[in-house]
Design a protein around this motif. Structure first.
Motif, PDB file in Angstrom:
ATOM      1  N   MET A 183       0.638  -1.234  -0.159  1.00  0.00           N
ATOM      2  CA  MET A 183      -0.029   0.040   0.103  1.00  0.00           C
ATOM      3  C   MET A 183       0.928   1.166  -0.178  1.00  0.00           C
ATOM      4  SD  MET A 183      -2.966   1.167   2.654  1.00  0.00           S
ATOM      5  CE  MET A 183      -3.836   2.620   2.577  1.00  0.00           C
ATOM      6  N   ASP A 184       0.436   2.355  -0.809  1.00  0.00           N
ATOM      7  CA  ASP A 184       1.163   3.346  -1.066  1.00  0.00           C
ATOM      8  C   ASP A 184       0.900   4.251   0.407  1.00  0.00           C
ATOM      9  OD1 ASP A 184       2.298   6.117  -1.539  1.00  0.00           O
ATOM     10  OD2 ASP A 184       1.571   5.905  -3.688  1.00  0.00           O
ATOM     11  N   VAL A 185       2.244   4.620   1.256  1.00  0.00           N
ATOM     12  CA  VAL A 185       2.207   5.206   2.488  1.00  0.00           C
ATOM     13  C   VAL A 185       1.582   6.570   2.185  1.00  0.00           C
ATOM     14  CG1 VAL A 185       3.957   3.608   3.511  1.00  0.00           C
ATOM     15  CG2 VAL A 185       4.586   5.761   2.252  1.00  0.00           C
ATOM     16  N   ALA A 186       1.769   7.164   1.099  1.00  0.00           N
ATOM     17  CA  ALA A 186       1.607   8.625   0.857  1.00  0.00           C
ATOM     18  C   ALA A 186       0.188   8.782   0.786  1.00  0.00           C
ATOM     19  CB  ALA A 186       2.524   9.124  -0.314  1.00  0.00           C
ATOM     20  N   HIS A 187      -0.612   7.960   0.313  1.00  0.00           N
ATOM     21  CA  HIS A 187      -1.959   7.995   0.243  1.00  0.00           C
ATOM     22  C   HIS A 187      -2.754   8.581   1.276  1.00  0.00           C
ATOM     23  CE1 HIS A 187      -6.288   6.934  -0.711  1.00  0.00           C
ATOM     24  NE2 HIS A 187      -6.013   7.141  -1.877  1.00  0.00           N
ATOM     25  N   GLY A 188      -3.549   9.577   1.104  1.00  0.00           N
ATOM     26  CA  GLY A 188      -4.411  10.159   2.208  1.00  0.00           C
ATOM     27  C   GLY A 188      -3.530  11.345   3.051  1.00  0.00           C
ATOM     28  N   VAL A 189      -2.245  11.202   2.808  1.00  0.00           N
ATOM     29  CA  VAL A 189      -1.300  12.255   3.474  1.00  0.00           C
ATOM     30  C   VAL A 189      -1.576  13.601   3.151  1.00  0.00           C
ATOM     31  CG1 VAL A 189       1.024  13.149   4.039  1.00  0.00           C
ATOM     32  CG2 VAL A 189       0.455  10.545   4.024  1.00  0.00           C
ATOM     33  N   VAL A 190      -1.717  14.741   3.993  1.00  0.00           N
ATOM     34  CA  VAL A 190      -1.671  16.027   3.412  1.00  0.00           C
ATOM     35  C   VAL A 190      -0.545  16.562   3.693  1.00  0.00           C
ATOM     36  CG1 VAL A 190      -2.955  18.336   4.026  1.00  0.00           C
ATOM     37  CG2 VAL A 190      -4.150  16.189   4.310  1.00  0.00           C
ATOM     38  N   LEU A 191       0.171  17.138   2.601  1.00  0.00           N
ATOM     39  CA  LEU A 191       1.511  17.949   2.699  1.00  0.00           C
ATOM     40  C   LEU A 191       1.265  19.277   3.281  1.00  0.00           C
ATOM     41  CD1 LEU A 191       2.985  16.552  -0.658  1.00  0.00           C
ATOM     42  CD2 LEU A 191       3.443  15.590   1.560  1.00  0.00           C
ATOM     43  N   ASP A 192       2.144  19.539   4.112  1.00  0.00           N
ATOM     44  CA  ASP A 192       2.172  20.975   4.820  1.00  0.00           C
ATOM     45  C   ASP A 192       0.696  21.595   5.049  1.00  0.00           C
ATOM     46  OD1 ASP A 192       5.022  21.290   4.880  1.00  0.00           O
ATOM     47  OD2 ASP A 192       4.974  21.955   2.612  1.00  0.00           O
ATOM     48  N   GLY A 193       0.107  20.476   5.433  1.00  0.00           N
ATOM     49  CA  GLY A 193      -1.382  21.054   5.889  1.00  0.00           C
ATOM     50  C   GLY A 193      -2.413  21.349   4.860  1.00  0.00           C
ATOM     51  N   ARG A 194      -1.904  21.022   3.450  1.00  0.00           N
ATOM     52  CA  ARG A 194      -2.471  21.753   2.145  1.00  0.00           C
ATOM     53  C   ARG A 194      -2.913  20.670   1.211  1.00  0.00           C
ATOM     54  NH1 ARG A 194      -0.950  27.303  -1.032  1.00  0.00           N
ATOM     55  NH2 ARG A 194      -2.723  27.188  -2.498  1.00  0.00           N
ATOM     56  N   TYR A 195      -2.062  19.973   0.776  1.00  0.00           N
ATOM     57  CA  TYR A 195      -2.119  19.094  -0.639  1.00  0.00           C
ATOM     58  C   TYR A 195      -2.661  17.689  -0.089  1.00  0.00           C
ATOM     59  CZ  TYR A 195      -0.122  23.301  -2.363  1.00  0.00           C
ATOM     60  OH  TYR A 195       0.433  24.650  -2.927  1.00  0.00           O
ATOM     61  N   ARG A 196      -3.787  16.984  -0.299  1.00  0.00           N
ATOM     62  CA  ARG A 196      -4.079  15.785   0.057  1.00  0.00           C
ATOM     63  C   ARG A 196      -3.683  14.924  -1.114  1.00  0.00           C
ATOM     64  NH1 ARG A 196      -6.916  13.863   3.960  1.00  0.00           N
ATOM     65  NH2 ARG A 196      -7.842  16.115   4.573  1.00  0.00           N
ATOM     66  N   ILE A 197      -3.062  13.924  -0.736  1.00  0.00           N
ATOM     67  CA  ILE A 197      -2.427  13.051  -1.822  1.00  0.00           C
ATOM     68  C   ILE A 197      -3.554  12.049  -2.155  1.00  0.00           C
ATOM     69  CG2 ILE A 197      -0.601  11.123  -2.314  1.00  0.00           C
ATOM     70  CD1 ILE A 197       0.510  14.003  -2.394  1.00  0.00           C
ATOM     71  N   GLU A 198      -4.112  11.868  -3.224  1.00  0.00           N
ATOM     72  CA  GLU A 198      -4.764  10.937  -3.659  1.00  0.00           C
ATOM     73  C   GLU A 198      -4.245   9.746  -4.492  1.00  0.00           C
ATOM     74  OE1 GLU A 198      -7.911  13.429  -5.505  1.00  0.00           O
ATOM     75  OE2 GLU A 198      -8.444  14.117  -3.462  1.00  0.00           O
ATOM     76  N   ASP A 199      -4.663   9.631  -5.569  1.00  0.00           N
ATOM     77  CA  ASP A 199      -4.153   8.444  -6.731  1.00  0.00           C
ATOM     78  C   ASP A 199      -3.084   8.863  -7.308  1.00  0.00           C
ATOM     79  OD1 ASP A 199      -6.666   7.258  -6.017  1.00  0.00           O
ATOM     80  OD2 ASP A 199      -7.555   8.221  -7.566  1.00  0.00           O
ATOM     81  N   VAL A 200      -2.182   7.582  -7.567  1.00  0.00           N
ATOM     82  CA  VAL A 200      -0.871   7.606  -8.324  1.00  0.00           C
ATOM     83  C   VAL A 200      -1.364   7.822  -9.955  1.00  0.00           C
ATOM     84  CG1 VAL A 200       1.110   6.304  -9.138  1.00  0.00           C
ATOM     85  CG2 VAL A 200       0.385   6.292  -6.666  1.00  0.00           C
ATOM     86  N   VAL A 201      -0.842   8.878 -10.444  1.00  0.00           N
ATOM     87  CA  VAL A 201      -1.207   8.985 -11.862  1.00  0.00           C
ATOM     88  C   VAL A 201      -0.007   8.810 -12.624  1.00  0.00           C
ATOM     89  CG1 VAL A 201      -2.977  10.447 -11.721  1.00  0.00           C
ATOM     90  CG2 VAL A 201      -0.843  11.418 -11.782  1.00  0.00           C
ATOM     91  N   GLY A 202       1.340   8.584 -12.164  1.00  0.00           N
ATOM     92  CA  GLY A 202       2.494   8.344 -12.958  1.00  0.00           C
ATOM     93  C   GLY A 202       3.745   8.014 -12.092  1.00  0.00           C
ATOM     94  N   GLN A 203       4.410   7.090 -12.367  1.00  0.00           N
ATOM     95  CA  GLN A 203       5.422   6.495 -11.534  1.00  0.00           C
ATOM     96  C   GLN A 203       6.687   6.153 -12.268  1.00  0.00           C
ATOM     97  OE1 GLN A 203       4.242   3.100  -8.841  1.00  0.00           O
ATOM     98  NE2 GLN A 203       5.782   4.238  -7.301  1.00  0.00           N
ATOM     99  N   GLY A 204       8.034   6.475 -12.032  1.00  0.00           N
ATOM    100  CA  GLY A 204       9.126   6.213 -12.485  1.00  0.00           C
ATOM    101  C   GLY A 204      10.169   5.978 -11.209  1.00  0.00           C
ATOM    102  N   GLY A 205      11.542   5.945 -11.835  1.00  0.00           N
ATOM    103  CA  GLY A 205      12.390   5.469 -10.911  1.00  0.00           C
ATOM    104  C   GLY A 205      12.976   6.603 -10.058  1.00  0.00           C
ATOM    105  N   MET A 206      12.559   7.790 -10.509  1.00  0.00           N
ATOM    106  CA  MET A 206      13.059   9.035  -9.780  1.00  0.00           C
ATOM    107  C   MET A 206      11.958   9.781  -9.149  1.00  0.00           C
ATOM    108  SD  MET A 206      15.938  10.338 -12.681  1.00  0.00           S
ATOM    109  CE  MET A 206      17.105   9.107 -13.172  1.00  0.00           C
ATOM    110  N   ALA A 207      10.773   9.603  -9.352  1.00  0.00           N
ATOM    111  CA  ALA A 207       9.612  10.184  -8.840  1.00  0.00           C
ATOM    112  C   ALA A 207       8.411   9.453  -8.895  1.00  0.00           C
ATOM    113  CB  ALA A 207       9.670  11.677  -9.196  1.00  0.00           C
ATOM    114  N   THR A 208       7.353   9.905  -8.063  1.00  0.00           N
ATOM    115  CA  THR A 208       6.054   9.394  -8.278  1.00  0.00           C
ATOM    116  C   THR A 208       5.222  10.679  -8.237  1.00  0.00           C
ATOM    117  OG1 THR A 208       6.384   7.427  -7.065  1.00  0.00           O
ATOM    118  CG2 THR A 208       4.060   8.198  -7.259  1.00  0.00           C
ATOM    119  N   VAL A 209       4.075  10.523  -9.482  1.00  0.00           N
ATOM    120  CA  VAL A 209       3.209  11.689  -9.553  1.00  0.00           C
ATOM    121  C   VAL A 209       1.928  11.427  -9.033  1.00  0.00           C
ATOM    122  CG1 VAL A 209       2.281  13.576 -11.066  1.00  0.00           C
ATOM    123  CG2 VAL A 209       4.538  12.599 -11.399  1.00  0.00           C
ATOM    124  N   TYR A 210       1.274  12.251  -8.263  1.00  0.00           N
ATOM    125  CA  TYR A 210       0.092  11.827  -7.699  1.00  0.00           C
ATOM    126  C   TYR A 210      -1.127  12.918  -8.170  1.00  0.00           C
ATOM    127  CZ  TYR A 210       2.438   8.902  -4.209  1.00  0.00           C
ATOM    128  OH  TYR A 210       3.008   8.089  -3.612  1.00  0.00           O
TER     129      TYR A 210
END
Length: 343
Positions: free
Chosen positions: A1-28
């Protein structure tokens, strides 16, 4: 399970679904709780490598300098905990609806007029990048996002006139400043092998002409439905040192001259991006001057029912439709050919 799902970054950006993934970053896909809008969040993995941190910061610096309707917009950036024990760098960008150009080309080649309109928008956007002394270095169909109207899928291509850009260029993860400052690791050549320029293939310095060459290969692929160079990473990298991209004999002479001018093996012999944009404008039925072409809808020369995209250049953005694609594909996502210099 993606640990970032549901996390709110800096009290503002609520992480939802993964829309792209590679070796150097994940885009949500994420939701901005302050402004009430959906955004794309590119989240880098935590790293103790200071070079990697500098590279992340450099990408943010590149994006912060860019302002053009054909480029994905940067909204915010920072560092925060995203479900793990260490802080992670993140970039917040606009969320762009529609498929990639790679998705569209999977249905078949495009008509010459439509290729010219896509190419002109890309060339004008990349010219803006070059004016900021930045080289993208990874121009390819997977990094070109198509802006799509909800109703365009079922419309006759000649039916309606609308406004807005049809393409946006994404992923500045391996960009380079024209003054020579590297955003990538020392001793490596990054870029997708299929679209590498001859100078990239030899590990030489990349300049604005590097992007001109790659866009020329993308346009040739749009017209023919085939990649100019295929094979292993080593084969496609070596081929362009001795071989020019094959241009079919039935290609219009104006197109053939443009493509030869963009894909000359010697960088100094290539057109500038501004010159390419002007010629593409003329090939598309315009005058070659910015903003003079008439609005139409884009229909690929492929199977019936293939996506139809709005190709107009200015004005309000079309309404989102379907599953969104992020404006910043993760560096390395759907990308092959990152290889050590000399490989």
């Amino acid at each position: 399970m993606d640990v970032a799902h549901g996390v709110v970054l800096d009290g503002r950006y609520r992480i939802e679904d993964v829309v792209g993934q590679g070796g150097m970053a994940t885009v949500y896909r994420a939701h901005d709780e302050v402004l009430g809008r959906d955004v794309a969040v590119k989240l880098f993995p935590p790293t103790p490598d200071s070079d990697e941190v500098l590279r992340h910061q450099a990408e943010i610096r590149v994006l912060s300098q860019m302002n053009h309707p054909g480029l994905v917009a940067l909204h915010d950036a920072g560092s925060a905990y995203a479900g793990g024990p260490l802080q992670q760098t993140y970039i917040v960008m606009e969320l762009v609806p529609g498929p990639t150009l790679a998705d569209l080309l999977a249905t078949g080649p495009l008509a010459a007029r439509h290729t010219a309109r896509i190419g002109r928008q890309l060339a004008e956007a990349i010219a803006t990048v070059h004016a900021a002394d930045v080289v993208h270095r990874d121009i390819k169909p997977a990094n070109i996002l198509l802006v799509e109207r909800a109703s365009a899928i079922r419309e006759d291509p000649d039916a309606a006139l609308t406004t807005g850009p049809i393409v946006k260029l994404a992923d500045f993860g391996i960009a380079r400043f024209a003054d020579g400052a590297r955003l990538t690791m020392t001793g490596t050549t990054l870029g997708t092998a299929t679209y590498l320029s001859p100078e990239q293939a030899t590990g030489a310095g990349a300049g604005p002409a590097t992007d001109v060459y790659a866009l020329g290969l993308v346009l040739l692929e749009c017209l023919t439905g085939r990649k100019a160079f295929t094979g292993t990473v080593a084969e496609v990298a070596a081929a362009r040192l001795t071989t020019d991209p094959p241009i079919p004999a039935d290609v219009d002479p104006g197109w053939a001259a443009l493509l030869r001018g963009m894909t000359a093996r010697e960088p100094s012999a290539r057109l500038t991006m501004v010159e390419a944009a002007r010629q593409l404008g003329a090939l598309g039925g315009g005058t070659g001057e910015p903003g003079t072409e008439q609005a139409v809808l884009l229909a690929p020369a492929g199977p019936a029912g293939a996506p139809v995209v709005d190709p107009n250049r200015t004005g309000a953005m079309p309404a989102p439709t379907g599953a969104p694609l992020t404006g910043a594909m993760p560096t390395g996502a759907m990308q092959t050919g990152a290889m050590p210099t000399g490989a």
